[in-house]
Design a protein around this motif. Sequence first.
Motif, mmCIF file in Angstrom:
data_model
loop_
_atom_site.group_PDB
_atom_site.id
_atom_site.type_symbol
_atom_site.label_atom_id
_atom_site.label_comp_id
_atom_site.label_asym_id
_atom_site.label_seq_id
_atom_site.Cartn_x
_atom_site.Cartn_y
_atom_site.Cartn_z
ATOM 1 N N GLU A 119 0.969 -1.247 -0.070
ATOM 2 C CA GLU A 119 -0.101 0.096 0.071
ATOM 3 C C GLU A 119 0.935 1.277 0.059
ATOM 4 O OE1 GLU A 119 -4.060 1.630 2.288
ATOM 5 O OE2 GLU A 119 -2.888 -0.036 3.117
ATOM 6 N N ILE A 120 1.856 1.154 0.748
ATOM 7 C CA ILE A 120 2.827 2.262 0.799
ATOM 8 C C ILE A 120 3.275 2.662 -0.606
ATOM 9 C CG2 ILE A 120 5.225 3.194 1.763
ATOM 10 C CD1 ILE A 120 4.397 1.777 4.416
ATOM 11 N N ILE A 121 3.963 1.560 -0.949
ATOM 12 C CA ILE A 121 4.460 1.732 -2.405
ATOM 13 C C ILE A 121 3.561 2.309 -3.400
ATOM 14 C CG2 ILE A 121 5.347 0.598 -4.666
ATOM 15 C CD1 ILE A 121 6.825 -1.489 -2.851
ATOM 16 N N LYS A 122 2.376 1.603 -3.520
ATOM 17 C CA LYS A 122 1.490 1.897 -4.589
ATOM 18 C C LYS A 122 0.708 3.531 -4.192
ATOM 19 C CE LYS A 122 -0.106 -2.568 -5.395
ATOM 20 N NZ LYS A 122 0.008 -2.636 -7.087
ATOM 21 N N HIS A 123 0.840 4.114 -2.874
ATOM 22 C CA HIS A 123 0.600 5.476 -2.619
ATOM 23 C C HIS A 123 1.568 6.341 -3.424
ATOM 24 C CE1 HIS A 123 -1.960 4.926 1.020
ATOM 25 N NE2 HIS A 123 -2.673 4.512 -0.003
ATOM 26 N N ARG A 124 2.839 6.092 -3.455
ATOM 27 C CA ARG A 124 3.736 6.800 -4.258
ATOM 28 C C ARG A 124 4.024 6.482 -5.587
ATOM 29 N NH1 ARG A 124 2.607 8.140 0.176
ATOM 30 N NH2 ARG A 124 3.775 8.575 1.977
ATOM 31 N N ASN A 125 3.771 5.402 -6.104
ATOM 32 C CA ASN A 125 3.987 4.661 -7.423
ATOM 33 C C ASN A 125 2.990 3.867 -7.815
ATOM 34 O OD1 ASN A 125 4.557 3.961 -9.886
ATOM 35 N ND2 ASN A 125 6.421 2.550 -9.198
ATOM 36 N N PRO A 126 1.601 4.553 -8.044
ATOM 37 C CA PRO A 126 0.434 3.686 -8.390
ATOM 38 C C PRO A 126 0.359 2.460 -9.575
ATOM 39 C CG PRO A 126 0.382 5.757 -9.394
ATOM 40 C CD PRO A 126 1.355 5.999 -8.416
ATOM 41 N N ASN A 127 1.517 2.778 -10.279
ATOM 42 C CA ASN A 127 1.666 1.705 -11.292
ATOM 43 C C ASN A 127 2.552 0.303 -10.901
ATOM 44 O OD1 ASN A 127 0.260 3.137 -13.432
ATOM 45 N ND2 ASN A 127 2.237 4.309 -13.626
ATOM 46 N N ALA A 128 3.079 0.459 -9.639
ATOM 47 C CA ALA A 128 3.864 -0.573 -9.161
ATOM 48 C C ALA A 128 3.248 -2.036 -9.193
ATOM 49 C CB ALA A 128 4.648 -0.361 -7.944
ATOM 50 N N LEU A 129 3.834 -3.058 -9.276
ATOM 51 C CA LEU A 129 3.455 -4.288 -9.274
ATOM 52 C C LEU A 129 3.907 -4.878 -7.857
ATOM 53 C CD1 LEU A 129 1.417 -6.778 -10.455
ATOM 54 C CD2 LEU A 129 3.854 -7.548 -11.485
ATOM 55 N N TYR A 130 3.034 -5.402 -7.025
ATOM 56 C CA TYR A 130 3.769 -6.094 -5.763
ATOM 57 C C TYR A 130 3.244 -7.379 -5.350
ATOM 58 C CZ TYR A 130 5.434 -6.113 -0.790
ATOM 59 O OH TYR A 130 5.905 -6.326 0.409
ATOM 60 N N LEU A 131 4.177 -8.261 -5.362
ATOM 61 C CA LEU A 131 4.202 -9.882 -5.296
ATOM 62 C C LEU A 131 4.717 -10.363 -4.012
ATOM 63 C CD1 LEU A 131 5.198 -10.484 -9.117
ATOM 64 C CD2 LEU A 131 3.105 -10.104 -8.280
ATOM 65 N N VAL A 132 4.069 -11.468 -3.392
ATOM 66 C CA VAL A 132 4.642 -12.172 -2.604
ATOM 67 C C VAL A 132 5.072 -13.577 -3.229
ATOM 68 C CG1 VAL A 132 4.324 -13.344 -0.395
ATOM 69 C CG2 VAL A 132 3.395 -11.109 -0.765
ATOM 70 N N VAL A 133 6.089 -14.062 -3.245
ATOM 71 C CA VAL A 133 6.487 -15.317 -3.614
ATOM 72 C C VAL A 133 7.200 -16.184 -2.316
ATOM 73 C CG1 VAL A 133 8.330 -16.743 -4.834
ATOM 74 C CG2 VAL A 133 7.260 -14.710 -5.889
ATOM 75 N N ALA A 134 6.556 -17.294 -1.963
ATOM 76 C CA ALA A 134 6.568 -18.309 -0.693
ATOM 77 C C ALA A 134 7.132 -19.756 -1.347
ATOM 78 C CB ALA A 134 5.772 -18.163 -0.020
ATOM 79 N N GLU A 135 7.636 -20.440 -0.651
ATOM 80 C CA GLU A 135 7.717 -21.916 -0.728
ATOM 81 C C GLU A 135 6.629 -22.756 -0.039
ATOM 82 O OE1 GLU A 135 11.801 -23.720 -0.288
ATOM 83 O OE2 GLU A 135 12.617 -21.888 0.084
ATOM 84 N N TRP A 136 6.224 -22.181 1.093
ATOM 85 C CA TRP A 136 5.053 -22.787 1.786
ATOM 86 C C TRP A 136 4.223 -21.688 2.066
ATOM 87 C CZ3 TRP A 136 10.124 -24.785 2.747
ATOM 88 C CH2 TRP A 136 10.338 -26.206 2.372
#
Length: 289
Positions: free
Chosen positions: A197-214
């Motif tokens: 949310e913080i990133i998208k407030h400053r850069n609304p075009n940003a893509l935020y992903l979570v990559v987990a093994e489990w």
Amino acid sequence: MYVHGNNLQQKENHLTKYRDDESCRFLREIRAKYEDWKAANLSLRGPVRDPDERDMEIINRRVALFNEYKDFIDQQHYAEKFDSRSNLHSSVLEEFMYYLFRDLVESISNSAMIGKSHTFKDLFFTANSFQEMLVTPQILVERKDHDFAIGVHIDASFRAAGQPQREFETWDLPAVAVECKTYLDKTMLQDASTASEIIKHRNPNALYLVVAEWLKLTEAVNLRKFKIDQIYVLRKQKNTDREYRYREGYVKNPVYEDVVMQLFNDVRSFLTRSWEGGVSHGLQRGFLL
């Protein structure tokens, strides 16, 4: 860039910790295997910006190399010697992200930022008086660490109108930010959502992903309320505490090629398509979001 390799080097060079014979022997064994893993990944080329019929073959090879190295380093004697606080095991996934996207990013731009990053979070003006503010704005930049990011390095200068002196600041601006987790639980998910949310407030075009093994979530979680674009669970498996993974009969899923391929294609599509938007663009269509 080589996050896992740097972590390994820190342990090898530590002046007080990991100096016993067993630790030194384990580090030598891991170092040899790591150099093989690194060299094999660097010898591969792709995938790149333009889709190719060999993309899946290359991804499969990178995943096979990851599984082989991760299975090696996850052996019980290594896990007990270097616990989760050392980040030795978790940093493998972060470095894998670099190998996965390195050639894609390079095929788009040689100046793009890729890897572990201290990205822009906020900007403050902290002059001690109005008179000081008239001369120099006194800039402070708050940054946020991200496990892996693709973006641009910003060099900025600030000058109060009519004044000759400038202030200079630098920061990383992410287009894609990836949070890497050995396992993902609800607290981690909430923290990632806040960071997104913080990133998208400053850069609304940003893509935020979570990559987990489990995955360590129950069904009683409303995923839609979190401000994350996608969550990838590489092993398609619920988390089991480390001590249970070494019990006889436990089946550890591999990292699946199709999940990694989906991750790669999602990022490639995002980085190569138009981000055009805003009120004027939406008004032409008749719908804004």
